[in-house]
Design a protein around this motif. Structure first.
Motif, PDB file in Angstrom:
ATOM      1  N   ASP A 132     -39.307  15.225 -14.415  1.00 39.47           N
ATOM      2  CA  ASP A 132     -39.113  15.028 -12.979  1.00 39.47           C
ATOM      3  C   ASP A 132     -37.833  15.714 -12.496  1.00 39.47           C
ATOM      4  O   ASP A 132     -36.886  15.061 -12.073  1.00 39.47           O
ATOM      5  CB  ASP A 132     -39.064  13.526 -12.675  1.00 39.47           C
ATOM      6  CG  ASP A 132     -38.983  13.220 -11.183  1.00 39.47           C
ATOM      7  OD1 ASP A 132     -39.297  14.110 -10.378  1.00 39.47           O
ATOM      8  OD2 ASP A 132     -38.598  12.091 -10.841  1.00 39.47           O
ATOM      9  N   PRO A 133     -37.792  17.059 -12.550  1.00 37.87           N
ATOM     10  CA  PRO A 133     -36.591  17.756 -12.082  1.00 37.87           C
ATOM     11  C   PRO A 133     -36.360  17.604 -10.582  1.00 37.87           C
ATOM     12  O   PRO A 133     -35.242  17.795 -10.104  1.00 37.87           O
ATOM     13  CB  PRO A 133     -36.863  19.220 -12.452  1.00 37.87           C
ATOM     14  CG  PRO A 133     -38.353  19.325 -12.520  1.00 37.87           C
ATOM     15  CD  PRO A 133     -38.811  18.001 -13.053  1.00 37.87           C
ATOM     16  N   ALA A 134     -37.412  17.248  -9.825  1.00 41.33           N
ATOM     17  CA  ALA A 134     -37.254  17.093  -8.375  1.00 41.33           C
ATOM     18  C   ALA A 134     -36.275  15.977  -8.031  1.00 41.33           C
ATOM     19  O   ALA A 134     -35.625  16.014  -6.982  1.00 41.33           O
ATOM     20  CB  ALA A 134     -38.614  16.812  -7.736  1.00 41.33           C
ATOM     21  N   SER A 135     -36.139  14.985  -8.917  1.00 41.93           N
ATOM     22  CA  SER A 135     -35.214  13.887  -8.645  1.00 41.93           C
ATOM     23  C   SER A 135     -33.770  14.368  -8.624  1.00 41.93           C
ATOM     24  O   SER A 135     -32.912  13.735  -8.003  1.00 41.93           O
ATOM     25  CB  SER A 135     -35.388  12.790  -9.691  1.00 41.93           C
ATOM     26  OG  SER A 135     -35.109  13.282 -10.991  1.00 41.93           O
ATOM     27  N   ASP A 136     -33.488  15.503  -9.283  1.00 38.76           N
ATOM     28  CA  ASP A 136     -32.132  16.057  -9.277  1.00 38.76           C
ATOM     29  C   ASP A 136     -31.738  16.557  -7.894  1.00 38.76           C
ATOM     30  O   ASP A 136     -30.550  16.710  -7.595  1.00 38.76           O
ATOM     31  CB  ASP A 136     -32.012  17.203 -10.284  1.00 38.76           C
ATOM     32  CG  ASP A 136     -32.213  16.735 -11.727  1.00 38.76           C
ATOM     33  OD1 ASP A 136     -31.972  15.534 -11.983  1.00 38.76           O
ATOM     34  OD2 ASP A 136     -32.616  17.556 -12.575  1.00 38.76           O
ATOM     35  N   TYR A 137     -32.738  16.825  -7.062  1.00 39.41           N
ATOM     36  CA  TYR A 137     -32.479  17.287  -5.698  1.00 39.41           C
ATOM     37  C   TYR A 137     -32.601  16.142  -4.691  1.00 39.41           C
ATOM     38  O   TYR A 137     -32.662  16.388  -3.483  1.00 39.41           O
ATOM     39  CB  TYR A 137     -33.462  18.403  -5.331  1.00 39.41           C
ATOM     40  CG  TYR A 137     -33.290  19.652  -6.157  1.00 39.41           C
ATOM     41  CD1 TYR A 137     -32.412  20.652  -5.772  1.00 39.41           C
ATOM     42  CD2 TYR A 137     -34.005  19.827  -7.345  1.00 39.41           C
ATOM     43  CE1 TYR A 137     -32.250  21.797  -6.539  1.00 39.41           C
ATOM     44  CE2 TYR A 137     -33.854  20.965  -8.115  1.00 39.41           C
ATOM     45  CZ  TYR A 137     -32.967  21.945  -7.714  1.00 39.41           C
ATOM     46  OH  TYR A 137     -32.813  23.082  -8.483  1.00 39.41           O
ATOM     47  N   ASP A 138     -32.655  14.930  -5.206  1.00 38.74           N
ATOM     48  CA  ASP A 138     -32.772  13.737  -4.364  1.00 38.74           C
ATOM     49  C   ASP A 138     -34.049  13.755  -3.531  1.00 38.74           C
ATOM     50  O   ASP A 138     -34.075  13.263  -2.403  1.00 38.74           O
ATOM     51  CB  ASP A 138     -31.545  13.586  -3.451  1.00 38.74           C
ATOM     52  CG  ASP A 138     -31.425  12.176  -2.870  1.00 38.74           C
ATOM     53  OD1 ASP A 138     -31.893  11.223  -3.534  1.00 38.74           O
ATOM     54  OD2 ASP A 138     -30.876  12.021  -1.761  1.00 38.74           O
ATOM     55  N   TRP A 139     -35.104  14.351  -4.098  1.00 43.27           N
ATOM     56  CA  TRP A 139     -36.410  14.298  -3.445  1.00 43.27           C
ATOM     57  C   TRP A 139     -37.113  13.039  -3.940  1.00 43.27           C
ATOM     58  O   TRP A 139     -37.609  12.977  -5.068  1.00 43.27           O
ATOM     59  CB  TRP A 139     -37.236  15.538  -3.785  1.00 43.27           C
ATOM     60  CG  TRP A 139     -36.649  16.797  -3.203  1.00 43.27           C
ATOM     61  CD1 TRP A 139     -35.710  16.886  -2.224  1.00 43.27           C
ATOM     62  CD2 TRP A 139     -36.970  18.139  -3.582  1.00 43.27           C
ATOM     63  NE1 TRP A 139     -35.414  18.188  -1.951  1.00 43.27           N
ATOM     64  CE2 TRP A 139     -36.177  18.995  -2.767  1.00 43.27           C
ATOM     65  CE3 TRP A 139     -37.853  18.707  -4.497  1.00 43.27           C
ATOM     66  CZ2 TRP A 139     -36.233  20.371  -2.857  1.00 43.27           C
ATOM     67  CZ3 TRP A 139     -37.919  20.092  -4.595  1.00 43.27           C
ATOM     68  CH2 TRP A 139     -37.123  20.917  -3.786  1.00 43.27           C
ATOM     69  N   SER A 140     -37.126  12.038  -3.127  1.00 41.36           N
ATOM     70  CA  SER A 140     -37.648  10.729  -3.519  1.00 41.36           C
ATOM     71  C   SER A 140     -39.122  10.812  -3.866  1.00 41.36           C
ATOM     72  O   SER A 140     -39.854  11.692  -3.381  1.00 41.36           O
ATOM     73  CB  SER A 140     -37.439   9.710  -2.398  1.00 41.36           C
ATOM     74  OG  SER A 140     -38.180  10.069  -1.245  1.00 41.36           O
ATOM     75  N   GLY A 141     -39.542   9.874  -4.705  1.00 38.18           N
ATOM     76  CA  GLY A 141     -40.933   9.846  -5.130  1.00 38.18           C
ATOM     77  C   GLY A 141     -41.778   8.862  -4.352  1.00 38.18           C
ATOM     78  O   GLY A 141     -42.797   8.392  -4.847  1.00 38.18           O
ATOM     79  N   GLU A 142     -41.364   8.511  -3.125  1.00 40.63           N
ATOM     80  CA  GLU A 142     -42.139   7.577  -2.320  1.00 40.63           C
ATOM     81  C   GLU A 142     -43.497   8.180  -1.986  1.00 40.63           C
ATOM     82  O   GLU A 142     -43.578   9.293  -1.448  1.00 40.63           O
ATOM     83  CB  GLU A 142     -41.384   7.234  -1.029  1.00 40.63           C
ATOM     84  CG  GLU A 142     -40.077   6.500  -1.254  1.00 40.63           C
ATOM     85  CD  GLU A 142     -40.278   5.146  -1.890  1.00 40.63           C
ATOM     86  OE1 GLU A 142     -41.316   4.511  -1.626  1.00 40.63           O
ATOM     87  OE2 GLU A 142     -39.391   4.714  -2.659  1.00 40.63           O
ATOM     88  N   GLN A 143     -44.547   7.447  -2.288  1.00 40.66           N
ATOM     89  CA  GLN A 143     -45.893   7.957  -2.062  1.00 40.66           C
ATOM     90  C   GLN A 143     -46.596   7.169  -0.970  1.00 40.66           C
ATOM     91  O   GLN A 143     -46.410   5.955  -0.852  1.00 40.66           O
ATOM     92  CB  GLN A 143     -46.682   7.920  -3.364  1.00 40.66           C
ATOM     93  CG  GLN A 143     -46.062   8.799  -4.453  1.00 40.66           C
ATOM     94  CD  GLN A 143     -46.939   8.932  -5.678  1.00 40.66           C
ATOM     95  OE1 GLN A 143     -47.757   8.067  -5.967  1.00 40.66           O
ATOM     96  NE2 GLN A 143     -46.778  10.029  -6.414  1.00 40.66           N
ATOM     97  N   GLU A 144     -47.369   7.869  -0.184  1.00 40.54           N
ATOM     98  CA  GLU A 144     -48.082   7.279   0.942  1.00 40.54           C
ATOM     99  C   GLU A 144     -49.575   7.249   0.660  1.00 40.54           C
ATOM    100  O   GLU A 144     -50.129   8.194   0.094  1.00 40.54           O
ATOM    101  CB  GLU A 144     -47.808   8.076   2.219  1.00 40.54           C
ATOM    102  CG  GLU A 144     -46.363   8.079   2.670  1.00 40.54           C
ATOM    103  CD  GLU A 144     -45.919   6.758   3.266  1.00 40.54           C
ATOM    104  OE1 GLU A 144     -46.699   6.156   4.025  1.00 40.54           O
ATOM    105  OE2 GLU A 144     -44.793   6.329   2.964  1.00 40.54           O
ATOM    106  N   GLU A 145     -50.209   6.174   1.069  1.00 42.21           N
ATOM    107  CA  GLU A 145     -51.648   6.028   0.891  1.00 42.21           C
ATOM    108  C   GLU A 145     -52.350   6.122   2.242  1.00 42.21           C
ATOM    109  O   GLU A 145     -51.753   5.861   3.288  1.00 42.21           O
ATOM    110  CB  GLU A 145     -51.953   4.672   0.236  1.00 42.21           C
ATOM    111  CG  GLU A 145     -51.267   4.501  -1.116  1.00 42.21           C
ATOM    112  CD  GLU A 145     -51.416   3.089  -1.655  1.00 42.21           C
ATOM    113  OE1 GLU A 145     -51.876   2.204  -0.886  1.00 42.21           O
ATOM    114  OE2 GLU A 145     -51.074   2.864  -2.818  1.00 42.21           O
TER     115      GLU A 145
END
Length: 266
Positions: A132-145
Motif C-alpha cells: 500500500d504505497p499510496a498510504s505514504d502520500y496520505d491517500w486514505s483508503g475510505e471506500q464508498e458503496e
C-alpha cells in the motif's frame, strides 16, 4: 462462472425473506405477536422481525460460533502478519474502482481522485495491491458503496433483514452491494477468486469485532443490540463519520418535566 453469483445469491435470499414475510401476514401473526414483545415488534425499521429473529439465532449461535469465529481465530493466529496484511490490501484494492464511481456520483471529486491514485499506484508499484504505497502520500483508503449513494439522494435504509449465515443488512445495502458487484473488475472475477476475496474480507471483519462481542453476549436482547448498532453504523458511514445530531423533542420534554418535578420536591 461469474463473480455475480454471490450478489444473485444475496438477492435471492432477500426475495425469499420478503416472500416469507408476506406469507406470515395471516391470522397466525397474532400468535407471533404474543410470542415476541410488543415493543420490539413496533419497530418500523424491522417489519420482518418474525423471521429475522430465527435467522439471527441461526447466524449467531451456530454459524458464527462454530464456523466464522473459529476460522477467524485460526486465520489471524497462524497467517504471517505480512501475508495477512498483503492479502487484505489486495481484497480492498479491488473495491477501489467502485469507490471512484460512487464518490463521483456523490460529487466527492477529491475523494474520487484519491481512490484513483490509490488504485493506480497500488496496482502497479504495490504489486496488484499487496503493498500500500499510496498510504505514504496520505491517500486514505475510505471506500464508498452504492448504498451510500442511494442514501445521499434520499433513499432510506428500507426494511432491516438478517441474511442467514451472513448477518444484518437492509434492502438498501443489498441493492447497493448488488450494483457494486457489477462494477469492473469485480464483475469479471471468476467464482473461486471472488470467494477467496470475500472470505478474506469476512475473516478480517470478524476479527475486527472480536473485542466487542462481549457487548453482544451481555446485552439484554442481542438481536435488538445488533440491529441498533447496524443502523448507527450505516448512518455513520452515510455522513462520513459526522452524522447529524437528532433531538427527540418528545423525550426532551419528558426529561424536562421530570427535572421540574424533581426540583419542585426540594
Amino acid at each position: 462462472m461469474s463473480s455475480a453469483i454471490t450478489p444473485y445469491f444475496r438477492l435471492l435470499i432477500l426475495v425469499i425473506i420478503i416472500t416469507l414475510a408476506g406469507c406470515t401476514s395471516t391470522p397466525k401473526q397474532q400468535e407471533q405477536d404474543n410470542f415476541y414483545d410488543d415493543a420490539s415488534l413496533s419497530d418500523s425499521r424491522d417489519p420482518f422481525e418474525a423471521i429475522n429473529r430465527p435467522f439471527w439465532t441461526f447466524t449467531w449461535d451456530y454459524v458464527d460460533k462454530y464456523i466464522a469465529k473459529p476460522s477467524s481465530e485460526v486465520y489471524t493466529t497462524y497467517t504471517p502478519p505480512f501475508l495477512r496484511t498483503g492479502l487484505y490490501n489486495m481484497a480492498l484494492n479491488l473495491n477501489e474502482p467502485s469507490s471512484i464511481i460512487n464518490n463521483v456520483l456523490q460529487l466527492k471529486f477529491t475523494a474520487a481522485a484519491k481512490n484513483t491514485g490509490r488504485f493506480v499506484l497500488n496496482s502497479t508499484i504495490g504489486l496488484f495491491g499487496f503493498y500500500d504505497p499510496a498510504s505514504d502520500y496520505d491517500w486514505s483508503g475510505e471506500q464508498e458503496e452504492f448504498g451510500e449513494v442511494l442514501g445521499i439522494y434520499g433513499i432510506g435504509d428500507g426494511p432491516y433483514i438478517v441474511i442467514p449465515g451472513l448477518g444484518p443488512s437492509s434492502v438498501r445495502e443489498e441493492v447497493g452491494d448488488y450494483v457494486d458487484g457489477l462494477y469492473w473488475p469485480l464483475v469479471v472475477i471468476n467464482f473461486w477468486p471472488n470467494i477467496a476475496r470475500l472470505g478474506i474480507l469476512g475473516l478480517e471483519k470478524r476479527a475486527a469485532v472480536r473485542d466487542q462481542e462481549q457487548l453482544v453476549t451481555e446485552s439484554e436482547d442481542p438481536y435488538e443490540f445488533i440491529k441498533n448498532a447496524y443502523f448507527q453504523n450505516m448512518n455513520y458511514k452515510l455522513y462520513d463519520g459526522n452524522p447529524p445530531i437528532i433531538i427527540n423533542e418528545a423525550e426532551e420534554d419528558e426529561i424536562d418535566a421530570l427535572l421540574d418535578d424533581f426540583y419542585e420536591s426540594y
